[in-house]
Design a protein around this motif. Sequence first.
Motif, mmCIF file in Angstrom:
data_model
loop_
_atom_site.group_PDB
_atom_site.id
_atom_site.type_symbol
_atom_site.label_atom_id
_atom_site.label_comp_id
_atom_site.label_asym_id
_atom_site.label_seq_id
_atom_site.Cartn_x
_atom_site.Cartn_y
_atom_site.Cartn_z
ATOM 1 N N SER A 1 1.536 -7.747 10.700
ATOM 2 C CA SER A 1 3.001 -7.764 10.697
ATOM 3 C C SER A 1 2.996 -6.563 9.419
ATOM 4 N N ASP A 2 3.998 -5.480 10.215
ATOM 5 C CA ASP A 2 4.256 -4.426 9.250
ATOM 6 C C ASP A 2 4.918 -4.900 7.878
ATOM 7 N N LEU A 3 5.914 -5.847 8.013
ATOM 8 C CA LEU A 3 6.531 -6.118 6.953
ATOM 9 C C LEU A 3 5.785 -6.691 5.814
ATOM 10 N N LEU A 4 4.833 -7.664 6.318
ATOM 11 C CA LEU A 4 4.002 -8.249 5.283
ATOM 12 C C LEU A 4 3.173 -7.561 4.839
ATOM 13 N N VAL A 5 2.422 -6.402 5.411
ATOM 14 C CA VAL A 5 1.488 -5.520 4.758
ATOM 15 C C VAL A 5 2.390 -4.692 3.771
ATOM 16 N N THR A 6 3.479 -4.285 4.259
ATOM 17 C CA THR A 6 4.303 -3.494 3.054
ATOM 18 C C THR A 6 4.401 -4.184 1.750
ATOM 19 N N VAL A 7 4.968 -5.595 2.131
ATOM 20 C CA VAL A 7 5.342 -6.482 0.916
ATOM 21 C C VAL A 7 3.897 -6.585 0.110
ATOM 22 N N THR A 8 3.025 -6.895 0.675
ATOM 23 C CA THR A 8 1.756 -7.168 0.078
ATOM 24 C C THR A 8 1.356 -5.851 -0.784
ATOM 25 N N GLY A 9 1.333 -4.493 -0.279
ATOM 26 C CA GLY A 9 1.079 -3.676 -0.957
ATOM 27 C C GLY A 9 2.042 -3.370 -2.201
ATOM 28 N N HIS A 10 3.219 -3.610 -1.955
ATOM 29 C CA HIS A 10 4.360 -3.232 -2.989
ATOM 30 C C HIS A 10 3.934 -4.498 -4.159
ATOM 31 N N VAL B 1 -1.949 1.477 -4.282
ATOM 32 C CA VAL B 1 -2.205 1.580 -2.882
ATOM 33 C C VAL B 1 -2.406 3.114 -2.636
ATOM 34 N N VAL B 2 -3.710 3.344 -2.388
ATOM 35 C CA VAL B 2 -3.669 4.960 -1.836
ATOM 36 C C VAL B 2 -3.380 5.100 -0.496
ATOM 37 N N GLU B 3 -4.156 4.284 0.318
ATOM 38 C CA GLU B 3 -3.971 4.732 1.699
ATOM 39 C C GLU B 3 -3.829 3.264 2.496
ATOM 40 N N VAL B 4 -2.973 3.367 3.670
ATOM 41 C CA VAL B 4 -2.907 2.199 4.494
ATOM 42 C C VAL B 4 -3.445 2.520 5.917
ATOM 43 N N ASP B 5 -4.327 1.471 6.377
ATOM 44 C CA ASP B 5 -4.730 1.693 7.652
ATOM 45 C C ASP B 5 -3.890 0.673 8.763
ATOM 46 N N ARG B 6 -2.907 1.309 9.354
ATOM 47 C CA ARG B 6 -2.082 0.315 10.107
ATOM 48 C C ARG B 6 -2.731 -0.284 11.017
ATOM 49 N N SER B 7 -3.639 0.230 11.720
ATOM 50 C CA SER B 7 -4.157 -0.206 13.021
ATOM 51 C C SER B 7 -5.223 -1.520 12.739
ATOM 52 N N THR B 8 -5.875 -1.532 11.642
ATOM 53 C CA THR B 8 -6.533 -2.633 11.214
ATOM 54 C C THR B 8 -6.067 -3.501 10.064
ATOM 55 N N SER B 9 -4.787 -3.291 9.606
ATOM 56 C CA SER B 9 -4.278 -3.814 8.121
ATOM 57 C C SER B 9 -5.044 -3.697 7.176
ATOM 58 N N THR B 10 -5.676 -2.422 7.062
ATOM 59 C CA THR B 10 -6.547 -2.436 5.832
ATOM 60 C C THR B 10 -5.842 -1.438 4.495
ATOM 61 N N LEU B 11 -5.886 -2.134 3.481
ATOM 62 C CA LEU B 11 -5.442 -1.405 2.197
ATOM 63 C C LEU B 11 -6.342 -0.880 1.472
ATOM 64 N N TYR B 12 -6.266 0.593 0.945
ATOM 65 C CA TYR B 12 -7.101 1.147 0.168
ATOM 66 C C TYR B 12 -6.520 1.389 -1.092
ATOM 67 N N LEU B 13 -6.958 0.526 -2.098
ATOM 68 C CA LEU B 13 -6.587 0.323 -3.384
ATOM 69 C C LEU B 13 -7.412 1.111 -4.551
#
Lengths: 169, 131
Positions: free
Chosen positions: A81-90, A100-112
């Motif tokens: 879910s976009d919303l959850l990934v965003t909230v988690t990143g926040h 958070v440096v980069e987000v890969d939306r297709s695999t829900s991967t955060l690069y921190l």
Amino acid sequence: MQDFSPGNLIFGGLIAYAVANLLYLPPVELSGRFNVLYAVPFIGRFLYKLVVASFEVFWLSLTQGPRLVNAVVAVQLRSQSDLLVTVTGHALSLIPGSLVVEVDRSTSTLYLHCLNVKTPEGAAKIRSDVRATEAWLIRIMGTPDDLALLQTEVRFDQENEEREEGIRK
Amino acid sequence: MSDTLIDVVTAVLMIGGALMSVAAGVGLLRFPDLLTRMHAATKPQVLGLLLFLLAMGLQMRSWVLIPVLLVCWIFMLLTVPVSAHMVGRAGYRTKHLRRDLLSMDELDEVVEKAANKKAPGRNPTERPDET
């Protein structure tokens, strides 16, 4: 401040309407659930970690300063879910020493980008911390599917632990 | 609660807030590159603002002010990570970072893999995952 006159309210409404319609973004998909029982302890955990993270940054700036060693760590999240990934990143940008440096939306991967990570063990600790934060947020506002996935994962981990204990005995 | 006690708590909160601003400043000065400096600009500053707003709420002693202070902090929480992410992302992409200070970089591997995939097929319509 504190001006609740009709003119002010109508003007505010107009601005909100114009912004929402002129700067159109894809709609946010809400999961339809919000668990207050988990939200309140999460806010407590958030505030506690915010204090810890702030003092940690202060301490590192004083003691390590220019010699700081960092890492860019990839963490794959459970939710799509976009919303959850965003909230988690926040939440992550504010609480542990990560950004958070980069987000890969297709695999829900955060690069921190994480401060003061020198070893792979440090990165593993960051990963488990991030997934714990995500688990909290799924319990608060995740979709029922994500919640079911999380509960299966928790049960699986418990069974594994029990089995390991059984082997040790 | 007596006035003196409220004053003392307010003083402690304000000193804490000021300390956090100092922490952000020291971090900006002492940290070596853009990404580490963004850490200094996000965390202590958000806590510092919270402490100052709490001090204000205690001194003003009016309930109508509380939602305004709360909204103020929530907007800070919403905007700080976004700006940090945008600056960090732009900085990473334009290579404004010191690689010698990174013990590991898992994004670099991904970027390189994507670059290698794109390089052989010069046709822009070709999708990288089909090659």
